[in-house]
Design a protein around this motif. Structure first.
Motif, PDB file in Angstrom:
ATOM      1  N   GLU A   1       4.953   9.308  10.852  1.00  0.00           N
ATOM      2  CA  GLU A   1       3.534   9.533  11.150  1.00  0.00           C
ATOM      3  C   GLU A   1       2.662   9.529   9.889  1.00  0.00           C
ATOM      4  N   LYS A   2       3.256   9.875   8.752  1.00  0.00           N
ATOM      5  CA  LYS A   2       2.458   9.920   7.525  1.00  0.00           C
ATOM      6  C   LYS A   2       1.900   8.555   7.138  1.00  0.00           C
ATOM      7  N   TYR A   3       2.463   7.482   7.726  1.00  0.00           N
ATOM      8  CA  TYR A   3       1.990   6.137   7.403  1.00  0.00           C
ATOM      9  C   TYR A   3       0.986   5.590   8.417  1.00  0.00           C
ATOM     10  N   HIS A   4       0.695   6.349   9.455  1.00  0.00           N
ATOM     11  CA  HIS A   4      -0.195   5.838  10.497  1.00  0.00           C
ATOM     12  C   HIS A   4      -1.582   5.501   9.951  1.00  0.00           C
ATOM     13  N   ARG A   5      -2.089   6.341   9.079  1.00  0.00           N
ATOM     14  CA  ARG A   5      -3.422   6.086   8.517  1.00  0.00           C
ATOM     15  C   ARG A   5      -3.422   4.808   7.681  1.00  0.00           C
ATOM     16  N   ILE A   6      -2.359   4.588   6.923  1.00  0.00           N
ATOM     17  CA  ILE A   6      -2.269   3.365   6.123  1.00  0.00           C
ATOM     18  C   ILE A   6      -2.250   2.145   7.038  1.00  0.00           C
ATOM     19  N   LEU A   7      -1.497   2.226   8.133  1.00  0.00           N
ATOM     20  CA  LEU A   7      -1.439   1.112   9.077  1.00  0.00           C
ATOM     21  C   LEU A   7      -2.817   0.815   9.646  1.00  0.00           C
ATOM     22  N   GLU A   8      -3.537   1.841  10.020  1.00  0.00           N
ATOM     23  CA  GLU A   8      -4.888   1.627  10.543  1.00  0.00           C
ATOM     24  C   GLU A   8      -5.777   0.975   9.486  1.00  0.00           C
ATOM     25  N   GLU A   9      -5.620   1.400   8.238  1.00  0.00           N
ATOM     26  CA  GLU A   9      -6.413   0.814   7.149  1.00  0.00           C
ATOM     27  C   GLU A   9      -6.071  -0.657   6.940  1.00  0.00           C
ATOM     28  N   VAL A  10      -4.784  -1.007   7.098  1.00  0.00           N
ATOM     29  CA  VAL A  10      -4.392  -2.412   6.979  1.00  0.00           C
ATOM     30  C   VAL A  10      -5.054  -3.239   8.068  1.00  0.00           C
TER      31      VAL A  10
ATOM     32  N   ARG B   1       0.813  -1.222   0.000  1.00  0.00           N
ATOM     33  CA  ARG B   1       0.000   0.000   0.000  1.00  0.00           C
ATOM     34  C   ARG B   1       0.845   1.270   0.000  1.00  0.00           C
ATOM     35  N   GLY B   2       2.124   1.137  -0.291  1.00  0.00           N
ATOM     36  CA  GLY B   2       2.938   2.324  -0.493  1.00  0.00           C
ATOM     37  C   GLY B   2       3.900   2.702   0.607  1.00  0.00           C
ATOM     38  N   VAL B   3       3.924   1.943   1.709  1.00  0.00           N
ATOM     39  CA  VAL B   3       4.894   2.231   2.764  1.00  0.00           C
ATOM     40  C   VAL B   3       6.280   1.796   2.286  1.00  0.00           C
ATOM     41  N   GLU B   4       7.267   2.626   2.557  1.00  0.00           N
ATOM     42  CA  GLU B   4       8.637   2.330   2.124  1.00  0.00           C
ATOM     43  C   GLU B   4       9.165   1.075   2.806  1.00  0.00           C
ATOM     44  N   ASP B   5       9.744   0.175   2.029  1.00  0.00           N
ATOM     45  CA  ASP B   5      10.326  -1.056   2.571  1.00  0.00           C
ATOM     46  C   ASP B   5      11.769  -0.778   2.974  1.00  0.00           C
ATOM     47  N   ASP B   6      11.941  -0.273   4.181  1.00  0.00           N
ATOM     48  CA  ASP B   6      13.262   0.049   4.713  1.00  0.00           C
ATOM     49  C   ASP B   6      13.909  -1.243   5.201  1.00  0.00           C
ATOM     50  N   ARG B   7      14.998  -1.647   4.564  1.00  0.00           N
ATOM     51  CA  ARG B   7      15.630  -2.915   4.923  1.00  0.00           C
ATOM     52  C   ARG B   7      16.389  -2.827   6.240  1.00  0.00           C
ATOM     53  N   LYS B   8      16.347  -1.683   6.895  1.00  0.00           N
ATOM     54  CA  LYS B   8      16.973  -1.537   8.206  1.00  0.00           C
ATOM     55  C   LYS B   8      15.949  -1.765   9.312  1.00  0.00           C
ATOM     56  N   ILE B   9      14.815  -1.062   9.227  1.00  0.00           N
ATOM     57  CA  ILE B   9      13.821  -1.173  10.316  1.00  0.00           C
ATOM     58  C   ILE B   9      12.520  -1.812   9.852  1.00  0.00           C
ATOM     59  N   TRP B  10      12.436  -2.201   8.594  1.00  0.00           N
ATOM     60  CA  TRP B  10      11.307  -2.951   8.037  1.00  0.00           C
ATOM     61  C   TRP B  10       9.974  -2.277   8.358  1.00  0.00           C
ATOM     62  N   SER B  11       9.012  -2.996   8.904  1.00  0.00           N
ATOM     63  CA  SER B  11       7.665  -2.455   9.080  1.00  0.00           C
ATOM     64  C   SER B  11       7.586  -1.364  10.141  1.00  0.00           C
ATOM     65  N   ALA B  12       8.641  -1.199  10.950  1.00  0.00           N
ATOM     66  CA  ALA B  12       8.646  -0.127  11.944  1.00  0.00           C
ATOM     67  C   ALA B  12       8.588   1.243  11.276  1.00  0.00           C
ATOM     68  N   THR B  13       8.886   1.307   9.986  1.00  0.00           N
ATOM     69  CA  THR B  13       8.768   2.550   9.226  1.00  0.00           C
ATOM     70  C   THR B  13       7.379   3.146   9.369  1.00  0.00           C
ATOM     71  N   ALA B  14       6.370   2.289   9.418  1.00  0.00           N
ATOM     72  CA  ALA B  14       4.983   2.758   9.497  1.00  0.00           C
ATOM     73  C   ALA B  14       4.641   3.324  10.867  1.00  0.00           C
ATOM     74  N   ILE B  15       5.503   3.115  11.850  1.00  0.00           N
ATOM     75  CA  ILE B  15       5.314   3.709  13.173  1.00  0.00           C
ATOM     76  C   ILE B  15       6.155   4.971  13.311  1.00  0.00           C
ATOM     77  N   VAL B  16       7.398   4.895  12.889  1.00  0.00           N
ATOM     78  CA  VAL B  16       8.324   6.022  13.012  1.00  0.00           C
ATOM     79  C   VAL B  16       7.848   7.217  12.190  1.00  0.00           C
TER      80      VAL B  16
END
Length: 440
Positions: free
Chosen positions: A126-135, A109-124
């Protein structure tokens, strides 16, 4: 609002401050922002001004109903948890449908796949918080009765070494999950608090020393507590990794005021090798009783052992081993039909001096190609490739339907908790939901 007050010193600070703080907090509640931070800012501001003590007294009285509103909307629903547990105990045909792989769904859904912190990107970020809630909501809409916080990747192993920062970030993950699982004042799904490996996934050789691991798990346990119904230690690659979680949870509970403090139960999920053994080489029939007895000694309520983030074929082998090992059956709520029943008391009759309570079994496989035994997140240049042969109908037909107890296979081990890990999306969960409801 604050500027008006600061430019009108002749106005009564207590009266104006209380009214403006009251209005400001109402706006915060309506906007969905984090009330605790807003409250702390307001209190700091008022303390610096004349009449601050009077303000705080009046403010505390006016703020009470709003704090109750916040607490009611964020608090776990113990009634829903108990309802599901009672249902699962009642029959081997009952299941709790979990969610799928949150991380991979975020990337789709467009969250950056950071190979360092992986899915934690969606927490760090804030612009991804809405996407996380939608997931989270997409899994609930598909039929998930429990969703998992996106806290798995917030660990020292990827650079989150400040314990207070870990606590804050996992708290955000818990808050987002709880919001997604709440419709008005009603909880529509359980929230599982993810506690992942503190160093690296799949690597039993890289885990922390026991005491260091216990200290590390303290922070996510504390940060998740207000938002979750159950803690989920997942992708454990060796028994000691799971024991670290148990000890950390035990320490946390012992440090609390036991008067009105609610202890959340624990689920532990192991990742497996292709031969059905835990990644450490330990047999699942050795690990299960070891974990059960340790949790019992530490007064941690272990309610289930699962297998995740591995090929479904490996899970099938582990379940077959459990099916053939009668000494393990007495620990299970729903052992194979032919199993000789162990002399145990019911859960309601058990006391602190009795034997450990029984557990549920569960499984949520991934759709990844086999992961190399020396894999690390940082060294992986791209996401692990996905299998093409685990479409929703295949995942159900070849695996999930064979894992669960049904009238045509009474010798099967009763799998009560079912879902998916990396690459298992809402379409898989929707298909499982349809089939499970049809086959009840």
């Amino acid at each position: 609002d604050g500027n008006y007050w600061s430019t009108h010193p002749s106005h009564n600070a207590s009266s104006w401050g209380t009214t403006l703080a009251y209005i400001s907090l109402q706006r915060v509640i309506n906007s969905g922002k984090r009330p605790p931070k807003a409250i702390s800012v307001l209190i700091t501001m008022m303390k610096a001004r004349k009449g601050g003590i009077a303000f705080l007294t009046s403010f505390s009285l006016k703020i009470t109903p709003f704090m109750q509103q916040i607490a009611m909307s964020a608090a776990p629903d113990k009634g829903l948890l108990q309802k599901h547990l009672d249902r699962l105990r009642s029959s081997p045909n009952e299941t709790l449908l979990l969610d799928g792989g949150t991380g991979e769904e975020l990337f789709l859904r467009g969250v950056e796949d950071d190979r360092k912190i992986w899915s934690a990107t969606a927490i760090v970020n804030e612009k991804y918080h809405r996407i996380l809630e939608e997931v989270h909501k997409s899994f609930i809409y598909a039929g998930s009765q429990a969703i998992t916080t996106n806290s798995y990747g917030i660990t020292p192993g990827v650079g989150f070494t400040d314990g207070e920062e870990v606590k804050r970030l996992v708290g955000i993950s818990g808050e987002i999950a709880r919001k997604a699982a709440t419709d008005g004042q009603e909880s529509v799904a359980l929230v599982l608090g993810s506690l992942g490996p503190q160093v690296e996934s799949y690597r039993p050789d890289l885990i922390m020393k026991h005491d260091d691991g216990v200290k590390a798990y303290k922070h996510p346990i504390e940060g998740l507590y207000p938002f979750v119904d159950i803690y989920l230690a997942e992708t454990m690659s060796i028994s000691d990794e799971a024991l670290q979680v148990v000890d950390a949870l035990s320490n946390f509970y012992q440090s609390q005021n036991q008067g009105e403090f609610t202890k959340h139960p624990l689920l532990v999920s192991f990742t497996l090798r292709s031969d059905g053994k835990v990644r450490s080489g330990e047999s699942v029939t050795e690990v299960i009783p070891k974990l059960i007895h340790h949790a019992f000694e530490k007064r941690v309520e272990l309610i289930g052992v699962l297998f995740n983030c591995c090929e479904p074929e490996a899970i099938s082998k582990a379940l077959q081993e459990i099916r053939l090992c009668s000494t393990t059956h007495c620990h299970l709520y729903h052992p194979p039909h032919h199993s000789k029943q162990c002399a145990t008391t019911s859960l309601s009759e058990q006391t602190s001096t009795s034997q450990p309570p029984k557990i549920f079994l569960g499984a949520y496989a991934n759709r990844l190609t086999p992961v190399h035994e020396e894999w690390t997140l940082e060294s992986s240049e791209e996401a692990q490739a996905m299998r093409e042969d685990l479409l929703p109908d295949e995942y159900w037909r070849e695996f999930v339907n064979r894992w669960r107890r049904n009238k045509n296979d009474e010798d099967a081990v009763g799998i009560s908790l079912i879902g998916g890990c990396c690459g298992i999306g809402p379409s898989h969960i929707s298909f499982l939901n349809t089939k499970l409801n049809y086959n009840q």
